[in-house]
Design a protein around this motif. Structure first.
Motif, PDB file in Angstrom:
ATOM      1  N   HIS A 124      32.585  52.763  55.044  1.00  0.00           N
ATOM      2  CA  HIS A 124      32.842  52.470  56.454  1.00  0.00           C
ATOM      3  C   HIS A 124      34.190  51.800  56.701  1.00  0.00           C
ATOM      4  N   TYR A 125      35.032  51.707  55.687  1.00  0.00           N
ATOM      5  CA  TYR A 125      36.286  50.961  55.810  1.00  0.00           C
ATOM      6  C   TYR A 125      37.342  51.794  56.524  1.00  0.00           C
ATOM      7  N   GLU A 126      38.014  51.179  57.492  1.00  0.00           N
ATOM      8  CA  GLU A 126      39.160  51.786  58.155  1.00  0.00           C
ATOM      9  C   GLU A 126      40.343  50.838  57.993  1.00  0.00           C
ATOM     10  N   LYS A 127      41.494  51.404  57.640  1.00  0.00           N
ATOM     11  CA  LYS A 127      42.680  50.573  57.472  1.00  0.00           C
ATOM     12  C   LYS A 127      43.109  50.025  58.829  1.00  0.00           C
ATOM     13  N   ARG A 142      48.774  49.924  47.342  1.00  0.00           N
ATOM     14  CA  ARG A 142      49.364  50.741  48.406  1.00  0.00           C
ATOM     15  C   ARG A 142      48.404  51.032  49.553  1.00  0.00           C
ATOM     16  N   GLU A 143      47.087  50.981  49.333  1.00  0.00           N
ATOM     17  CA  GLU A 143      46.138  51.241  50.424  1.00  0.00           C
ATOM     18  C   GLU A 143      45.881  49.998  51.283  1.00  0.00           C
ATOM     19  N   LEU A 144      46.024  48.807  50.706  1.00  0.00           N
ATOM     20  CA  LEU A 144      45.652  47.582  51.428  1.00  0.00           C
ATOM     21  C   LEU A 144      46.824  46.705  51.837  1.00  0.00           C
ATOM     22  N   ASN A 145      47.909  46.680  51.048  1.00  0.00           N
ATOM     23  CA  ASN A 145      49.021  45.772  51.307  1.00  0.00           C
ATOM     24  C   ASN A 145      50.154  46.490  52.033  1.00  0.00           C
ATOM     25  N   ALA A 146      50.525  45.937  53.162  1.00  0.00           N
ATOM     26  CA  ALA A 146      51.621  46.525  53.937  1.00  0.00           C
ATOM     27  C   ALA A 146      52.953  45.959  53.447  1.00  0.00           C
ATOM     28  N   TYR A 194      52.705  50.423  56.172  1.00  0.00           N
ATOM     29  CA  TYR A 194      51.974  50.870  54.991  1.00  0.00           C
ATOM     30  C   TYR A 194      52.745  52.011  54.323  1.00  0.00           C
ATOM     31  N   GLU A 195      52.573  52.122  53.010  1.00  0.00           N
ATOM     32  CA  GLU A 195      53.185  53.237  52.282  1.00  0.00           C
ATOM     33  C   GLU A 195      52.437  54.529  52.640  1.00  0.00           C
ATOM     34  N   GLY A 196      53.163  55.604  52.804  1.00  0.00           N
ATOM     35  CA  GLY A 196      52.545  56.888  53.121  1.00  0.00           C
ATOM     36  C   GLY A 196      52.272  57.102  54.592  1.00  0.00           C
ATOM     37  N   ASP A 197      52.559  56.137  55.449  1.00  0.00           N
ATOM     38  CA  ASP A 197      52.341  56.301  56.892  1.00  0.00           C
ATOM     39  C   ASP A 197      53.604  56.765  57.617  1.00  0.00           C
ATOM     40  N   GLU A 198      54.666  57.067  56.868  1.00  0.00           N
ATOM     41  CA  GLU A 198      55.926  57.431  57.518  1.00  0.00           C
ATOM     42  C   GLU A 198      55.790  58.686  58.297  1.00  0.00           C
TER      43      GLU A 198
END
Length: 110
Positions: free
Chosen positions: A65-68, A97-101, A106-110
């Motif tokens: 159920h986790y959403e970033k 990379r999934e939790l720390n901005a 965030y990495e991969g959100d470019e």
């Protein structure tokens, strides 16, 4: 003379009694070690296993159920006055990379 014999007799009897007490204590200590060994194997280790299973199941439920959270570039967070001495210098030592901005998001959100 009589006083010397009496004191030696009392000393001898007290030494005999203390040896008997030490012998009895050693036998009780052996029984106590068996008890603690059994408690370790039949109570403590299964208890640790149940706790580990409980946390694993809770983690699985949470992960489903986790959403970033949305990245908001607050000016007081992620301040870098000096580069880190490892990697590219912008990631902390235990970077995830999934939790720390990073300062830019965030990495991969470019």
């Amino acid at each position: 003379m009589a006083l010397g014999r009496l004191s030696q007799a009392l000393l001898k009897s007290s030494l005999t009694q203390s040896r008997r007490q030490l012998s009895a204590t050693a036998e009780q200590g052996h029984d106590a070690s068996k008890l603690w060994k059994r408690l370790t194997y039949f109570v403590a280790l299964p208890g640790v296993a149940v706790c580990m299973l409980n946390m694993y199941l809770k983690m699985q439920h949470h992960a489903a159920h986790y959403e970033k959270p949305e990245f908001i570039p607050y000016s007081h967070l992620r301040i870098r006055t000096k580069r880190f001495p490892w990697g590219d210098g912008s990631k902390s030592l235990f970077h995830n990379r999934e939790l720390n901005a990073l300062p830019g998001g965030y990495e991969g959100d470019e």
